[in-house]
Write an enzyme that holds these catalytic residues in place. Structure first.
Site, mmCIF file in Angstrom:
data_model
loop_
_atom_site.group_PDB
_atom_site.id
_atom_site.type_symbol
_atom_site.label_atom_id
_atom_site.label_comp_id
_atom_site.label_asym_id
_atom_site.label_seq_id
_atom_site.Cartn_x
_atom_site.Cartn_y
_atom_site.Cartn_z
ATOM 1 N N CYS A 366 0.766 -1.225 0.106
ATOM 2 C CA CYS A 366 -0.151 -0.154 -0.137
ATOM 3 C C CYS A 366 0.806 1.122 -0.017
ATOM 4 C CB CYS A 366 -0.939 -0.059 1.092
ATOM 5 S SG CYS A 366 -1.231 -1.593 2.096
ATOM 6 N N ARG A 395 7.527 -11.042 4.821
ATOM 7 C CA ARG A 395 6.968 -10.996 6.158
ATOM 8 C C ARG A 395 7.908 -11.961 6.950
ATOM 9 N NH1 ARG A 395 0.483 -10.256 5.260
ATOM 10 N NH2 ARG A 395 0.728 -8.595 3.983
ATOM 11 N N GLN A 413 1.345 -10.843 -3.361
ATOM 12 C CA GLN A 413 0.184 -10.466 -3.226
ATOM 13 C C GLN A 413 -0.628 -10.073 -4.670
ATOM 14 O OE1 GLN A 413 -0.162 -7.480 -0.440
ATOM 15 N NE2 GLN A 413 -1.082 -8.838 1.069
ATOM 16 N N ASP A 415 -2.633 -7.811 -5.389
ATOM 17 C CA ASP A 415 -2.966 -6.559 -4.709
ATOM 18 C C ASP A 415 -3.955 -5.677 -5.622
ATOM 19 O OD1 ASP A 415 -3.276 -5.138 -2.308
ATOM 20 O OD2 ASP A 415 -1.221 -4.818 -1.901
ATOM 21 N N HIS A 417 -5.432 -1.411 -5.223
ATOM 22 C CA HIS A 417 -5.919 -0.190 -4.469
ATOM 23 C C HIS A 417 -6.548 0.410 -5.483
ATOM 24 C CE1 HIS A 417 -2.245 -1.296 -1.879
ATOM 25 N NE2 HIS A 417 -3.249 -1.158 -1.222
ATOM 26 N N LYS A 503 -14.866 -4.479 6.379
ATOM 27 C CA LYS A 503 -14.178 -5.313 5.318
ATOM 28 C C LYS A 503 -15.229 -6.672 4.915
ATOM 29 C CE LYS A 503 -11.443 -8.386 8.163
ATOM 30 N NZ LYS A 503 -10.350 -8.959 8.311
ATOM 31 N N HIS A 549 -8.577 -1.445 -0.398
ATOM 32 C CA HIS A 549 -7.465 -2.552 -0.357
ATOM 33 C C HIS A 549 -8.248 -3.530 -0.790
ATOM 34 C CE1 HIS A 549 -4.600 -0.457 2.205
ATOM 35 N NE2 HIS A 549 -5.803 0.000 3.056
HETATM 36 ZN ZN ZN Z 1 -3.018 -2.180 0.748
#
Ligand code: ZN
Ligand code: ZN
Length: 689
Positions: A366, A395, A413, A415, A417, A503, A549
């Site tokens: 992000c 991680r 990921q 991902d 946004h 979420k 997200h």
């Molecule tokens: Zn994010």
């Protein structure tokens, strides 16, 4: 004197003063008294609090009581049984390994474990011997008795010392340091809260004594024989801390009946055969190395699968109006301080230094994405802005929890946004929801569980923004229908949202009935503030955009593991790392085999009117018998085996074996067209054109 309790059907029961759960069961019937293994009790003063207690527990006037038995599908009953099985296992291990130290032994989903410090190493082969000793403990029919002791007496039981019998009749001087540490912690915790030092409950069966809250079965024979099984061994640190001693964790399970145990073990065996780590090795897809624990290495065939997943993902994102971006893996620490990751997530992050400045490896994409948003002025006419990123994040996970592709230290990921105006939020959430279900269905997952999580106690943002965002998510879910045309089912988890916004989570169900949380849609009020992003509205004023997200597959690596287990390695042809394998029967067919190979490799791009596809085809011309090469190809789970001999070479055909079934000879051109269509249309097994 008498006391009165109420049974689940509302009927009253009158008992003698001091009656126990067992007495209540006996008053109802002798069969129930025999079957009773615990009670669910709520006191008249606290009707909302239900306690699970031993059958020996005393009842009080006004209690509501339910008798718990192993018959019928009672979670509590199975839990009591499994917890007792863990004690019986510990007792058996102490008999076989005198001097063993026992730590903790809780129940878990589908079973139980117990952690030990053992005087000698233990092997899988020892498990059967321990089971035999457990069977003996069961046959001895030892009563399982609860005692409540003052702290000093409890410590005397477990401390090292002259063996003997304490004032309570329990043995003393057992020399069990983990139990001593646990009791001392209970005392410290009670004192820290300013409360009274508690009495300590212990359970005894024969020579074995354990510190435990309970409840337990009333005697060891209630566990039954043939109903439990020790399943595996693992290492585990005392209290999960890698600075502590490494203990041996013994896993087991127990079920009310032999039949239920057998069904569970069969499912476990199926899962073992489908273990993605095994398939990954057998199919030469990926590997792990000492040089990087938890960091997967993808081999050539693994990358074919990876690319098939990602090519599809990219094509669909373009169609859905996303732009793809890419942000750096290492960024200044200061950015992570601003984003809040430093504060909340630093224990899971890796750090480094560049030019004597502190940097961090990204655990999330992000903040980098936000810098791209901020790189230029944004107008309301640019919104919604959908920026997707296949971002590789790192991680730190404890080494003990690493598990194939399911728990890794880096992953990619999928991902995205989305930045939008508050008015656009509903359409965007709806769009992502449709997109999510469409993508899952393409991979063969149509059973999806959806959960909506709302504002937790600790959260940021005003009541008004929360109410609006929760309202939008709820409105979208309430107005959608599932594949069956019925309203979309979802579960509400009040208070389970992130601190920065509500979420929606998506859990897919695989063929073995297991569910996997993959997708998520999260509204975020915090990040736009923290990184101070804005857009110019129609009013020429600066406004804060709403940020979403979202991830669909979650992690490409983990989703690959799920796919491999779901299909047991028999992937749909469009995902298969080797889609067809050409087998020349004899040396003289080698040229024709190469011709077939060239035709297939070129085939995906011959029709200018259609999107090109890459076919992964190889030739196996090893000097092995045709039978052996067919078997090997089947073990490699190649969807199409193409045998070519004299007849095929003369007529321009291939002998087709589709997933183990002999389909006979087919003209090459016809087979090629069919394979290209199957891959291009991403058909699932069993789907026809
Ligand atoms: Zn994010
Ligand atoms: Zn226990």
């Amino acid at each position: 004197m008498t006391l009165h309790v109420t049974l689940p059907d509302g009927s009253p029961l009158e008992l003698d003063d001091g009656a126990t759960v067992c007495d209540a069961a006996a008053a109802i019937g002798s069969r129930l008294a025999k079957a009773a293994i615990a009670g669910r009790v709520s006191a008249a003063a606290t009707p909302d609090v239900t306690l699970l207690v031993d059958v020996s527990a005393a009842l009080h006037d006004g209690d509501a009581l339910a008798i718990v038995t192993l018959k019928g599908d009672d979670r509590d009953a199975v839990d009591v049984q499994r917890h007792t099985a863990s004690h019986v296992m510990a007792q058996a291990i102490l008999r076989r390994f005198p001097g063993a130290k026992y730590a903790i032994g809780p129940t878990i989903e589908n079973g139980f474990y117990y952690d030990f410090e053992l005087p000698a190493p233990i092997a899988e082969a020892d498990l059967a011997r321990i089971e035999k000793e457990m069977a003996k403990v069961v046959s001895q029919n030892l009563p399982i008795e609860r005692s409540e002791l003052p702290v000093d007496e409890a410590l005397a039981v477990f401390r090292a010392g002259e063996p003997g019998t304490g004032p309570s009749g329990l043995p003393v001087g057992l020399d069990q340091p983990f139990k001593v540490e646990l009791i001392e912690d209970l005392v410290t915790a009670a004192e820290a809260e300013g409360g009274e030092v508690p009495t300590i409950s212990v359970y005894r069966q024969g020579e074995f004594v354990d510190l435990c809250r309970g409840p337990h079965l009333p005697s060891t024979n209630k566990l039954g024989n043939g109903t439990f099984k020790l399943t595996s061994l693992a290492g585990a640190y005392w209290r999960g801390d890698e600075n502590n001693a490494m203990l041996t964790r013994v896993y087991g399970t127990a079920f009310p009946s032999k039949e239920e145990l057998a069904a569970y073990l069969e499912a476990l065996e199926l899962a073992r055969l489908r273990d993605h780590r095994r398939i990954g090795r057998d199919l030469d897809l990926f590997s792990f190395h000492e040089e990087g624990p938890g960091f997967p290495f993808f081999h050539a065939k693994g990358m074919r699968l990876w690319n098939a997943m990602v090519d599809f993902w990219r094509a669909e994102h373009v169609r859905a109006g996303y732009e793809e971006i890419s942000t750096p893996v290492i960024l200044r620490r200061e950015l992570w301080e601003r984003s809040g990751h430093w504060e909340n997530y630093k224990d899971n992050m890796y750090f480094t230094e560049i030019d004597e400045q502190p940097y961090a490896v990204k655990p999330m994409n992000c903040p980098g994405g936000l810098l791209i948003y901020k790189s230029r002025r944004r107008s309301y006419r640019d919104l919604p802005l959908r920026m997707a990123e296949l971002g590789r994040v790192h991680r730190h996970e404890m080494s003990g929890v690493l598990h194939g592709l399911f728990r890794v230290r880096y992953f990619t990921q999928d991902d995205a946004h989305i930045y939008c105006t508050p008015e656009q939020l509903e359409d965007e959430v709806r769009g992502v929801l449709h997109f999510m279900l469409h993508i899952y269905a393409a991979f063969g997952f149509s059973d999806v569980r959806i959960e909506l999580s709302t504002r937790p106690e600790k959260s940021i943002g005003s009541d008004e923004v929360w109410a609006r965002a929760e309202g939008v998510l709820g409105t979208v879910l309430d107005s959608e229908t599932g594949a069956d045309g019925a309203p979309l089912a979802y579960q509400l988890n009040p208070g389970d949202g992130a601190f920065y916004g509500p979420k929606i989570d998506f859990h897919i169900r695989d063929v073995m009935g297991r569910t996997w949380q993959c997708g998520t849609i999260q509204v975020d009020f915090a990040m736009p503030e923290r990184l101070d992003i804005s857009y110019t509205g129609a009013d020429n004023e600066e406004h804060r955009p709403v940020m979403i997200h979202r991830a669909l597959l979650g992690s490409i690596e983990r989703f690959m593991g799920i796919l491999l287990e779901h299909y047991g390695g028999n992937l749909p042809t469009w995902l298969a790392p080797e889609q067809a394998l050409v087998l020349p029967i004899a040396d003289r067919h080698a040229d024709y085999a190469q011709e077939v190979l060239r035709t297939l490799r070129a085939a995906g791009a011959t029709d200018p009117a259609k999107a090109p596809v890459n076919l992964h085809v190889d030739v196996d011309d090893r000097r092995e018998s045709i039978g052996k090469r067919i078997r090997d190809a089947q073990l490699q789970k190649v969807p199409y085996i193409l045998v070519v001999g004299d007849r095929e070479a003369e007529s321009g055909a291939v002998g087709v074996r589709e997933r183990g079934a002999d389909k006979g000879p087919r003209p090459l051109g016809e087979f090629v067209d069919q394979l290209v269509d199957e891959v291009r249309e991403r058909r699932l097994p069993g789907e026809t054109a």
